[in-house]
Design a protein around this motif. Structure first.
Motif, PDB file in Angstrom:
ATOM      1  N   LEU A 164       0.813  -1.217   0.000  1.00 31.91           N
ATOM      2  CA  LEU A 164       0.000   0.000   0.000  1.00 31.91           C
ATOM      3  C   LEU A 164       0.846   1.266   0.000  1.00 31.91           C
ATOM      4  N   ARG A 165       2.062   1.198   0.568  1.00 36.58           N
ATOM      5  CA  ARG A 165       2.969   2.356   0.575  1.00 36.58           C
ATOM      6  C   ARG A 165       4.340   1.909   0.089  1.00 36.58           C
ATOM      7  N   SER A 166       4.378   1.497  -1.157  1.00 40.98           N
ATOM      8  CA  SER A 166       5.612   0.959  -1.721  1.00 40.98           C
ATOM      9  C   SER A 166       5.998   1.705  -2.989  1.00 40.98           C
ATOM     10  N   VAL A 167       7.294   1.932  -3.144  1.00 41.59           N
ATOM     11  CA  VAL A 167       7.847   2.584  -4.336  1.00 41.59           C
ATOM     12  C   VAL A 167       8.972   1.711  -4.876  1.00 41.59           C
ATOM     13  N   ALA A 168       8.985   1.499  -6.176  1.00 36.52           N
ATOM     14  CA  ALA A 168      10.065   0.741  -6.817  1.00 36.52           C
ATOM     15  C   ALA A 168      11.225   1.670  -7.149  1.00 36.52           C
ATOM     16  N   VAL A 169      12.434   1.243  -6.804  1.00 33.51           N
ATOM     17  CA  VAL A 169      13.655   1.963  -7.190  1.00 33.51           C
ATOM     18  C   VAL A 169      14.501   0.970  -7.977  1.00 33.51           C
ATOM     19  N   VAL A 170      14.652   1.203  -9.266  1.00 39.85           N
ATOM     20  CA  VAL A 170      15.330   0.254 -10.147  1.00 39.85           C
ATOM     21  C   VAL A 170      16.327   1.003 -11.028  1.00 39.85           C
ATOM     22  N   GLY A 171      17.214   0.232 -11.667  1.00 45.77           N
ATOM     23  CA  GLY A 171      18.185   0.869 -12.541  1.00 45.77           C
ATOM     24  C   GLY A 171      19.256  -0.091 -13.006  1.00 45.77           C
ATOM     25  N   ALA A 180       6.385  -3.512 -10.814  1.00 47.22           N
ATOM     26  CA  ALA A 180       5.566  -2.352 -11.180  1.00 47.22           C
ATOM     27  C   ALA A 180       4.177  -2.436 -10.562  1.00 47.22           C
ATOM     28  N   ALA A 181       3.568  -3.637 -10.583  1.00 42.64           N
ATOM     29  CA  ALA A 181       2.203  -3.785 -10.093  1.00 42.64           C
ATOM     30  C   ALA A 181       2.120  -3.709  -8.572  1.00 42.64           C
ATOM     31  N   LEU A 182       3.174  -4.124  -7.879  1.00 37.14           N
ATOM     32  CA  LEU A 182       3.170  -4.115  -6.417  1.00 37.14           C
ATOM     33  C   LEU A 182       3.263  -2.714  -5.830  1.00 37.14           C
ATOM     34  N   THR A 183       3.753  -1.757  -6.618  1.00 36.67           N
ATOM     35  CA  THR A 183       4.124  -0.453  -6.080  1.00 36.67           C
ATOM     36  C   THR A 183       3.235   0.664  -6.627  1.00 36.67           C
ATOM     37  N   ARG A 184       3.318   1.817  -5.967  1.00 35.84           N
ATOM     38  CA  ARG A 184       2.528   2.971  -6.401  1.00 35.84           C
ATOM     39  C   ARG A 184       3.265   3.809  -7.434  1.00 35.84           C
ATOM     40  N   GLY A 185       4.527   3.543  -7.615  1.00 35.41           N
ATOM     41  CA  GLY A 185       5.299   4.269  -8.616  1.00 35.41           C
ATOM     42  C   GLY A 185       6.677   3.659  -8.753  1.00 35.41           C
ATOM     43  N   THR A 186       7.318   3.919  -9.896  1.00 37.81           N
ATOM     44  CA  THR A 186       8.646   3.383 -10.186  1.00 37.81           C
ATOM     45  C   THR A 186       9.616   4.516 -10.468  1.00 37.81           C
ATOM     46  N   VAL A 187      10.750   4.506  -9.774  1.00 42.20           N
ATOM     47  CA  VAL A 187      11.824   5.472 -10.001  1.00 42.20           C
ATOM     48  C   VAL A 187      12.974   4.751 -10.707  1.00 42.20           C
ATOM     49  N   VAL A 188      13.406   5.290 -11.837  1.00 44.24           N
ATOM     50  CA  VAL A 188      14.529   4.702 -12.564  1.00 44.24           C
ATOM     51  C   VAL A 188      15.772   5.556 -12.329  1.00 44.24           C
ATOM     52  N   PHE A 196       2.736   5.793 -11.356  1.00 43.89           N
ATOM     53  CA  PHE A 196       3.646   6.906 -11.601  1.00 43.89           C
ATOM     54  C   PHE A 196       4.998   6.375 -12.080  1.00 43.89           C
ATOM     55  N   THR A 197       5.589   7.065 -13.032  1.00 45.49           N
ATOM     56  CA  THR A 197       6.944   6.734 -13.480  1.00 45.49           C
ATOM     57  C   THR A 197       7.821   7.966 -13.310  1.00 45.49           C
ATOM     58  N   MET A 198       8.982   7.757 -12.708  1.00 45.15           N
ATOM     59  CA  MET A 198       9.895   8.852 -12.386  1.00 45.15           C
ATOM     60  C   MET A 198      11.302   8.477 -12.810  1.00 45.15           C
ATOM     61  N   GLY A 199      12.127   9.483 -13.034  1.00 42.33           N
ATOM     62  CA  GLY A 199      13.510   9.241 -13.407  1.00 42.33           C
ATOM     63  C   GLY A 199      14.440  10.239 -12.743  1.00 42.33           C
ATOM     64  N   VAL A 200      15.632   9.767 -12.393  1.00 41.31           N
ATOM     65  CA  VAL A 200      16.671  10.627 -11.829  1.00 41.31           C
ATOM     66  C   VAL A 200      17.626  10.993 -12.954  1.00 41.31           C
ATOM     67  N   PRO A 201      17.764  12.260 -13.296  1.00 42.11           N
ATOM     68  CA  PRO A 201      18.618  12.646 -14.421  1.00 42.11           C
ATOM     69  C   PRO A 201      20.091  12.419 -14.124  1.00 42.11           C
ATOM     70  N   GLY A 202      20.856  12.220 -15.166  1.00 44.68           N
ATOM     71  CA  GLY A 202      22.307  12.086 -15.046  1.00 44.68           C
ATOM     72  C   GLY A 202      22.977  12.984 -16.066  1.00 44.68           C
ATOM     73  N   PRO A 203      24.304  12.856 -16.243  1.00 47.31           N
ATOM     74  CA  PRO A 203      24.989  13.667 -17.251  1.00 47.31           C
ATOM     75  C   PRO A 203      24.439  13.403 -18.647  1.00 47.31           C
ATOM     76  N   ALA A 204      24.313  14.458 -19.439  1.00 45.26           N
ATOM     77  CA  ALA A 204      23.782  14.311 -20.793  1.00 45.26           C
ATOM     78  C   ALA A 204      24.675  13.432 -21.659  1.00 45.26           C
ATOM     79  N   THR A 205      25.936  13.312 -21.294  1.00 47.66           N
ATOM     80  CA  THR A 205      26.886  12.526 -22.072  1.00 47.66           C
ATOM     81  C   THR A 205      26.956  11.069 -21.624  1.00 47.66           C
ATOM     82  N   LEU A 227       4.714  13.002  -5.321  1.00 47.36           N
ATOM     83  CA  LEU A 227       3.993  12.446  -6.469  1.00 47.36           C
ATOM     84  C   LEU A 227       3.128  11.252  -6.078  1.00 47.36           C
ATOM     85  N   VAL A 228       3.686  10.312  -5.317  1.00 51.23           N
ATOM     86  CA  VAL A 228       2.968   9.064  -5.025  1.00 51.23           C
ATOM     87  C   VAL A 228       2.206   9.092  -3.705  1.00 51.23           C
ATOM     88  N   GLY A 229       2.490  10.072  -2.859  1.00 46.42           N
ATOM     89  CA  GLY A 229       1.903  10.090  -1.524  1.00 46.42           C
ATOM     90  C   GLY A 229       0.507  10.671  -1.477  1.00 46.42           C
TER      91      GLY A 229
END
Length: 385
Positions: free
Chosen positions: A120-127, A228-236, A258-267, A294-296
């Motif tokens: 019920l209060r879970s977020v996926a962090v993958v990468g 993805a199905a277990l969580t309220r959103g996924t952060v890549v 919800f789908t989210m991403g952490v930015p990195g260097p453009a290169t 976002l997910v809360g």
């Protein structure tokens, strides 16, 4: 099927976890239409094959069915503190039903907490598995921040970002779930044996596959839909264009999560997939507070981001215009300051004295200049001393 499963239905589903591959939508349709007991009976008998599969595929499923030993699988799960959870159980996460006929036949679970409550209060962090130091740092920091806010961090138990996320949550004394592409009694990768055991003690280890089963490339990809199905959103956090983490994000989008991403260097090639996600429907996040916003629940807002406040930010607009009219070097007469500020000389004088009281300017005869604290380039000679 609705309501609590009968012992026979549960037993049949335990057997079918060794027969049907994860994500088998045809098998899922059979289960929905006929029930697990009937499907197992048909596979183990001489009846006409069920619809949707070729004769060759049917014979392959029958060969698997002939080898199932549900009692042994249950005993192997119990040996590591595991249990079997299936649709209809109080612990079954109903969010998995969003997968339709591709939902798991059931789940093997290690750990004491309730999987349904944690979801019920879970977020996926993958990468990325081969993540950079930056990626590991961001994953661990996000996971720790989420755990401190009472969120469960879910990931795949792999090297790289997954491992960093699990460790971040555990290090913060929080909750984490590892969804494996092998049996819950096995650690994959082998180098994460200690980590997986620690997750089982402090959190939950979950798999669709029965004890002892091994991972394959397709099982890794299909495992991602469960995350993805277990969580309220996924952060890549860091993902190349061809990445299993992006498959998790795509599954989340298809499920309306919800789908989210952490930015990195453009290169960085390792961030190219994340940036592509952010150019689409993904939301850019940089810390746990932004994820929770976002997910809360309503009102769980991230703090407003702003740069440091400097003294001149606190000045009124008219005073700021007078201050800006003074030259960077040397002095200026009141008349010139008034023209530069677009005001009258009387108003300029009043503003200058206000600035003098605040330490921004100094008066020398008929001229005014910036103080050293405002403009360090002012020399002693220019100040007339």
């Amino acid at each position: 099927m609705s309501g609590e499963p009968s012992p026979g239905e549960r037993f049949a589903r335990i057997a079918l976890t060794r027969v049907l591959e994860p994500g088998d939508a045809i098998g899922g349709r059979w289960l929905r239409e006929a029930g697990a007991q009937e499907v197992l009976r048909r596979l183990g008998g001489d009846d006409e094959r069920l619809p949707g599969v070729s004769a060759r595929r049917w014979e392959g499923l029958r060969a698997r069915t002939a080898k199932v030993r549900p009692e042994q699988d249950l005993a192997a799960a119990r040996d590591v503190g595991g249990r079997f959870v299936c649709p209809g159980d109080a612990e079954w996460p109903v969010t998995l039903d969003d997968l339709g006929d591709a939902r798991p036949v059931g789940l093997w679970v290690r750990g004491r907490p309730s999987l349904r409550m944690w979801g019920l209060r879970s977020v996926a962090v993958v990468g990325a598995r081969a993540c950079t130091q930056y990626g590991a740092h961001m994953a661990a920091g996000l996971a720790a921040g989420l755990a401190e806010r009472g969120w469960v961090v879910t990931s795949g138990g792999a090297y790289g970002v997954d491992g960093a996320a699990h460790r971040g949550a555990l290090g913060a004394g929080g909750a984490t779930v590892a969804v494996l592409a092998c049996g819950v009694d096995r650690a994959y990768p082998r180098g994460h044996t200690e980590l997986i055991d620690r997750i089982a003690e402090q959190g939950l280890v979950v798999s669709e596959l029965p004890p002892g089963d091994h991972p394959t490339p397709s099982r890794f990809i299909l495992r991602n839909r469960v995350i993805a199905a277990l969580t309220r959103g996924t952060v890549v956090v860091e993902a190349a264009y061809r990445s299993g983490a992006l498959a998790t994000a795509r599954s989340a989008q298809e499920l309306g999560r919800f789908t989210m991403g952490v930015p990195g260097p453009a290169t960085s090639g390792l961030s190219a997939g994340v940036h592509e996600l952010l150019r689409g429907d993904g939301v850019l996040v940089t810390d746990a507070a932004e994820v929770v916003e976002l997910v809360g629940d309503m009102g769980e807002l991230a703090p407003v981001r702003r740069g440091p406040i400097v003294p001149r930010d606190l000045l009124g607009s008219g005073v700021q215009r007078v201050l800006a009219a003074l030259p960077a070097r040397g002095r200026a007469a009141v008349r010139d300051v008034a023209v530069g500020a677009g005001t009258t000389e009387d108003d300029a004088v009043g503003r200058l004295y206000e600035l003098q009281s605040l330490g921004f300017v100094e008066r020398h005869g008929d001229g005014w200049q910036l103080t050293r604290q405002v403009n360090p380039t002012v020399s002693a000679a220019e100040k007339g001393s």
